[in-house]
Design a protein around this motif. Structure first.
Motif, PDB file in Angstrom:
ATOM      1  N   PHE A  10       0.828  -1.202   0.000  1.00 42.59           N
ATOM      2  CA  PHE A  10       0.000   0.000   0.000  1.00 42.59           C
ATOM      3  C   PHE A  10       0.871   1.263   0.000  1.00 42.59           C
ATOM      4  CE2 PHE A  10      -3.606  -2.686   1.587  1.00 42.59           C
ATOM      5  CZ  PHE A  10      -4.479  -2.376   0.555  1.00 42.59           C
ATOM      6  N   THR A  11       2.040   1.185   0.645  1.00 44.47           N
ATOM      7  CA  THR A  11       2.976   2.310   0.587  1.00 44.47           C
ATOM      8  C   THR A  11       3.442   2.539  -0.848  1.00 44.47           C
ATOM      9  OG1 THR A  11       3.776   1.844   2.832  1.00 44.47           O
ATOM     10  CG2 THR A  11       5.178   3.203   1.438  1.00 44.47           C
ATOM     11  N   LEU A  12       3.755   1.456  -1.550  1.00 41.33           N
ATOM     12  CA  LEU A  12       4.173   1.555  -2.946  1.00 41.33           C
ATOM     13  C   LEU A  12       3.054   2.118  -3.814  1.00 41.33           C
ATOM     14  CD1 LEU A  12       6.166   1.033  -5.235  1.00 41.33           C
ATOM     15  CD2 LEU A  12       5.413  -1.361  -5.278  1.00 41.33           C
ATOM     16  N   ALA A  13       1.814   1.674  -3.562  1.00 43.60           N
ATOM     17  CA  ALA A  13       0.676   2.198  -4.327  1.00 43.60           C
ATOM     18  C   ALA A  13       0.533   3.701  -4.115  1.00 43.60           C
ATOM     19  CB  ALA A  13      -0.607   1.475  -3.914  1.00 43.60           C
ATOM     20  N   GLY A  14       0.705   4.162  -2.869  1.00 43.93           N
ATOM     21  CA  GLY A  14       0.627   5.597  -2.590  1.00 43.93           C
ATOM     22  C   GLY A  14       1.725   6.383  -3.287  1.00 43.93           C
ATOM     23  N   ASN A  15       2.939   5.838  -3.304  1.00 47.24           N
ATOM     24  CA  ASN A  15       4.048   6.521  -3.982  1.00 47.24           C
ATOM     25  C   ASN A  15       3.834   6.578  -5.496  1.00 47.24           C
ATOM     26  OD1 ASN A  15       5.400   6.967  -1.592  1.00 47.24           O
ATOM     27  ND2 ASN A  15       6.656   5.126  -1.734  1.00 47.24           N
ATOM     28  N   SER A  46      -2.289   6.072   3.390  1.00 46.58           N
ATOM     29  CA  SER A  46      -1.129   6.617   4.105  1.00 46.58           C
ATOM     30  C   SER A  46      -1.293   8.111   4.307  1.00 46.58           C
ATOM     31  CB  SER A  46       0.157   6.329   3.332  1.00 46.58           C
ATOM     32  OG  SER A  46       1.240   7.046   3.876  1.00 46.58           O
ATOM     33  N   SER A  47      -1.249   8.556   5.550  1.00 46.36           N
ATOM     34  CA  SER A  47      -1.369   9.989   5.830  1.00 46.36           C
ATOM     35  C   SER A  47      -0.099  10.731   5.435  1.00 46.36           C
ATOM     36  CB  SER A  47      -1.674  10.215   7.317  1.00 46.36           C
ATOM     37  OG  SER A  47      -0.691   9.611   8.139  1.00 46.36           O
ATOM     38  N   VAL A  48       1.057  10.106   5.613  1.00 45.08           N
ATOM     39  CA  VAL A  48       2.317  10.756   5.247  1.00 45.08           C
ATOM     40  C   VAL A  48       2.403  10.938   3.735  1.00 45.08           C
ATOM     41  CG1 VAL A  48       4.831  10.544   5.263  1.00 45.08           C
ATOM     42  CG2 VAL A  48       3.523   9.913   7.289  1.00 45.08           C
ATOM     43  N   ALA A  49       1.990   9.902   2.979  1.00 40.75           N
ATOM     44  CA  ALA A  49       1.980  10.011   1.521  1.00 40.75           C
ATOM     45  C   ALA A  49       1.033  11.106   1.067  1.00 40.75           C
ATOM     46  CB  ALA A  49       1.581   8.668   0.899  1.00 40.75           C
ATOM     47  N   GLY A  86      -6.392   9.775   5.747  1.00 39.58           N
ATOM     48  CA  GLY A  86      -5.862   8.684   4.931  1.00 39.58           C
ATOM     49  C   GLY A  86      -5.662   7.386   5.686  1.00 39.58           C
ATOM     50  N   ILE A  87      -5.535   7.440   7.015  1.00 39.77           N
ATOM     51  CA  ILE A  87      -5.350   6.200   7.768  1.00 39.77           C
ATOM     52  C   ILE A  87      -6.652   5.741   8.415  1.00 39.77           C
ATOM     53  CG2 ILE A  87      -2.893   6.549   8.201  1.00 39.77           C
ATOM     54  CD1 ILE A  87      -3.656   7.552  11.005  1.00 39.77           C
ATOM     55  N   ILE A  88      -7.729   6.488   8.219  1.00 38.68           N
ATOM     56  CA  ILE A  88      -9.036   6.089   8.739  1.00 38.68           C
ATOM     57  C   ILE A  88      -9.918   5.576   7.605  1.00 38.68           C
ATOM     58  CG2 ILE A  88     -11.081   6.831  10.019  1.00 38.68           C
ATOM     59  CD1 ILE A  88      -8.550   6.821  11.668  1.00 38.68           C
ATOM     60  N   ILE A  89      -9.987   6.359   6.507  1.00 39.81           N
ATOM     61  CA  ILE A  89     -10.753   5.914   5.344  1.00 39.81           C
ATOM     62  C   ILE A  89      -9.970   4.790   4.669  1.00 39.81           C
ATOM     63  CG2 ILE A  89     -11.744   6.615   3.139  1.00 39.81           C
ATOM     64  CD1 ILE A  89     -11.917   9.461   4.204  1.00 39.81           C
ATOM     65  N   PRO A  90     -10.585   3.618   4.490  1.00 37.15           N
ATOM     66  CA  PRO A  90      -9.837   2.458   3.962  1.00 37.15           C
ATOM     67  C   PRO A  90      -9.488   2.612   2.488  1.00 37.15           C
ATOM     68  CG  PRO A  90     -12.177   1.947   4.162  1.00 37.15           C
ATOM     69  CD  PRO A  90     -11.977   3.304   4.779  1.00 37.15           C
ATOM     70  N   PRO A  91      -8.466   1.823   2.064  1.00 37.62           N
ATOM     71  CA  PRO A  91      -7.659   0.870   2.843  1.00 37.62           C
ATOM     72  C   PRO A  91      -6.662   1.585   3.740  1.00 37.62           C
ATOM     73  CG  PRO A  91      -6.833   0.991   0.609  1.00 37.62           C
ATOM     74  CD  PRO A  91      -8.070   1.827   0.640  1.00 37.62           C
ATOM     75  N   SER A  92      -6.301   0.949   4.845  1.00 39.75           N
ATOM     76  CA  SER A  92      -5.452   1.600   5.835  1.00 39.75           C
ATOM     77  C   SER A  92      -4.412   0.631   6.374  1.00 39.75           C
ATOM     78  CB  SER A  92      -6.318   2.130   6.985  1.00 39.75           C
ATOM     79  OG  SER A  92      -5.540   2.463   8.109  1.00 39.75           O
ATOM     80  N   GLY A  93      -3.146   0.985   6.209  1.00 41.81           N
ATOM     81  CA  GLY A  93      -2.063   0.179   6.755  1.00 41.81           C
ATOM     82  C   GLY A  93      -2.117   0.042   8.268  1.00 41.81           C
ATOM     83  N   PRO A  94      -2.321   1.150   9.005  1.00 44.33           N
ATOM     84  CA  PRO A  94      -2.388   1.042  10.464  1.00 44.33           C
ATOM     85  C   PRO A  94      -3.522   0.152  10.965  1.00 44.33           C
ATOM     86  CG  PRO A  94      -1.941   3.307   9.845  1.00 44.33           C
ATOM     87  CD  PRO A  94      -2.214   2.565   8.576  1.00 44.33           C
ATOM     88  N   GLY A 131      -3.291  -5.154  -1.651  1.00 42.46           N
ATOM     89  CA  GLY A 131      -2.183  -4.216  -1.829  1.00 42.46           C
ATOM     90  C   GLY A 131      -1.482  -4.429  -3.154  1.00 42.46           C
ATOM     91  N   VAL A 132      -1.315  -5.697  -3.544  1.00 45.72           N
ATOM     92  CA  VAL A 132      -0.694  -6.010  -4.837  1.00 45.72           C
ATOM     93  C   VAL A 132      -1.571  -5.514  -5.981  1.00 45.72           C
ATOM     94  CG1 VAL A 132       0.141  -7.849  -6.330  1.00 45.72           C
ATOM     95  CG2 VAL A 132       0.437  -8.033  -3.849  1.00 45.72           C
ATOM     96  N   VAL A 133      -2.883  -5.741  -5.848  1.00 46.65           N
ATOM     97  CA  VAL A 133      -3.823  -5.277  -6.880  1.00 46.65           C
ATOM     98  C   VAL A 133      -3.764  -3.759  -7.001  1.00 46.65           C
ATOM     99  CG1 VAL A 133      -6.272  -5.083  -7.476  1.00 46.65           C
ATOM    100  CG2 VAL A 133      -5.369  -7.251  -6.636  1.00 46.65           C
ATOM    101  N   ALA A 134      -3.693  -3.066  -5.864  1.00 44.31           N
ATOM    102  CA  ALA A 134      -3.617  -1.601  -5.881  1.00 44.31           C
ATOM    103  C   ALA A 134      -2.348  -1.123  -6.586  1.00 44.31           C
ATOM    104  CB  ALA A 134      -3.666  -1.052  -4.453  1.00 44.31           C
ATOM    105  N   VAL A 135      -1.228  -1.794  -6.330  1.00 48.32           N
ATOM    106  CA  VAL A 135       0.040  -1.442  -6.987  1.00 48.32           C
ATOM    107  C   VAL A 135      -0.062  -1.625  -8.499  1.00 48.32           C
ATOM    108  CG1 VAL A 135       2.456  -2.137  -7.287  1.00 48.32           C
ATOM    109  CG2 VAL A 135       1.516  -1.885  -4.993  1.00 48.32           C
ATOM    110  N   LEU A 136      -0.578  -2.787  -8.914  1.00 52.66           N
ATOM    111  CA  LEU A 136      -0.683  -3.074 -10.342  1.00 52.66           C
ATOM    112  C   LEU A 136      -1.629  -2.096 -11.034  1.00 52.66           C
ATOM    113  CD1 LEU A 136      -0.845  -6.985 -10.252  1.00 52.66           C
ATOM    114  CD2 LEU A 136       1.102  -5.552 -10.903  1.00 52.66           C
TER     115      LEU A 136
END
Length: 435
Positions: free
Chosen positions: A67-72, A115-118, A152-160, A247-252
């Motif tokens: 999910f971090t990769l998808a955000g980037n 991701s809130s940081v992203a 970003g960390i409350i509305i899904p998808p959420s890593g935390p 997460g993989v689907v989101a990246v692709l």
């Protein structure tokens, strides 16, 4: 012994924290020193190594780097810009529309990246130059961006929320994801309301930008980006794939959009992968170090002692919820979100069980608390990223953060004391039996 272990553990940790030692290193060193007073050193060395490995040896944790990769990819792949255009179309009639656009775009972006940081980085880099051109106070602009990013960390998808699910012993990720929608919207709308009031007082105007494309074209351009969250959530709810596979689907999907938009190429894809690798390694190191701390705390009886202390303060459920919120808000100011979830989840789970609180509801409350902590000094990740991107100082932005912070706390109290805000949607989808 419990008091001694508590004082040693947290005393050393906070001393190292304020000395500028990295959080993960401080957690590890404090845990090891505390262990010398409770364990046989030779036994602890073996046990600690096993705990570190088992703490990160989890298939579910793979969702975090994906999910971090998808955000980037979204940040560099042209998706963020299309979401900003859509947000501006929706709120362009509002005074201080660029600030409102920032809030809405963070909600869109966070709903896809998790991701809130992203979100802070992506939206800050896009919105800051636009707001400077129209005469917005850079400190105000940065404050709005910083305080709206935790949606970003409350509305899904959420890593935390995935991390909380693992730490809490397998609370349904699908239920947690569905529980995050209404609280995330409440948080975003609370920040949006205060941001509009502040903009009106400053005399900021509604949009005068003449969009080259028609409103229909702007909406159509943004639909593929918004489809990412629909694909991810529909797949999880339908059982087509796990959160990690999502997460993989989101990246692709985001990668495909980036190449179709011609914003992504092999060169910046390499940079994105390198950035993701570094940030993922940092997160996993934090998790590994926090696993040692959790083990030392559990062996020393610290979670049980803290639970008894809080339970002894009152027998009133609502007072206990207030105490937990105050504790987490303060701790969120000093701890990064990842170690905080790993450390405090086992402390508070016995309490929420005794007062009949749903672990899904508590998970939303916990992550919302720590998300608010990410906008406050001295260890606010969104605060530091937002100030860096907006080219402002922490001192300058703080006076604008205070009223926005107050709005976020109001949203937190609503979510805490009205369980239906978190549990109604999971109940409707049959993910929890009742609420």
């Amino acid at each position: 012994m419990v008091i001694q272990a508590t004082l040693i553990l947290f005393g050393i940790f906070f001393v190292m924290l304020f000395s500028g030692v990295p959080i993960s290193v401080g957690i590890g060193i404090a845990s090891i020193i505390t262990a010398f007073f409770s364990f046989d050193p030779s036994v602890f060395a073996i046990t600690a190594a096993q705990r570190v490995f088992s703490g990160i040896d989890s298939f579910a944790l793979l969702a975090l780097p994906f999910f971090t990769l998808a955000g980037n990819i979204m940040n560099k792949g042209g998706i963020a810009q299309r979401l900003v255009r859509l947000a501006r179309l929706v709120v362009g009639w509002i005074p201080g529309y660029l600030a409102a656009t920032n809030v809405l775009a963070n909600m869109f972006f966070g709903a896809i990246s998790g991701s809130s940081v992203a979100a802070t980085s992506a939206m800050g880099s896009i919105m800051s130059p636009l707001e400077r051109e129209e005469g917005y106070d850079p400190n105000y602009s940065a404050a709005v961006n910083i305080c709206s990013a935790p949606t970003g960390i409350i509305i899904p998808p959420s890593g935390p929320l995935i991390l909380y699910s693992i730490t809490a012993g397998g609370v349904s990720v699908a239920a947690l994801f569905m529980a995050g929608y209404i609280p995330g919207l409440i948080l975003g709308l609370s920040v949006l309301t205060v941001a509009i009031i502040m903009a009106a007082k400053k005399g900021y105007k509604k949009s005068t930008v003449k969009e080259v494309d028609s409103p229909l074209k702007v909406v159509i351009d943004a639909i593929p980006s918004l489809l990412a969250v629909i694909i991810v959530m529909a797949g999880i709810l339908a059982g087509w794939f796990t959160p990690t596979e999502a997460g993989v689907v989101a990246v692709l999907y985001c990668g495909l959009l980036g190449f179709l938009y011609k914003e992504l190429n092999l060169k910046n894809l390499y940079e994105i992968l390198a950035d993701t690798m570094i940030s993922s390694a940092t997160i996993l190191f934090l998790i590994a170090a926090s696993t040692i701390m959790s083990y030392v705390m559990s062996y020393s009886g610290i979670p049980a002692a803290i639970s008894r202390m809080i339970m002894g303060a009152s027998s009133n459920k609502y007072v206990l919820l207030l105490i937990m919120n105050l504790f987490l808000l303060v701790m969120g100011m000093f701890l990064d979100l990842t170690p905080a979830v790993l450390i405090f989840t086992p402390i508070f789970l016995p309490i929420i069980g005794s007062i009949g609180m749903s672990p899904v509801h508590f998970g939303i409350m916990l992550i919302l608390n720590l998300g608010i902590g990410s906008v406050t000094p001295p260890v606010g990740s969104c605060l530091f990223v937002g100030c860096s991107v907006g080219k402002v100082s922490i001192e300058g932005v703080t006076r604008y953060i205070i009223p926005l912070f107050a709005a976020m706390v109001v949203a937190l109290l609503l979510v805490t004391y009205i369980p239906a805000l978190s549990l109604w949607i999971p109940y409707v989808f049959g993910l929890i039996p009742s609420f």
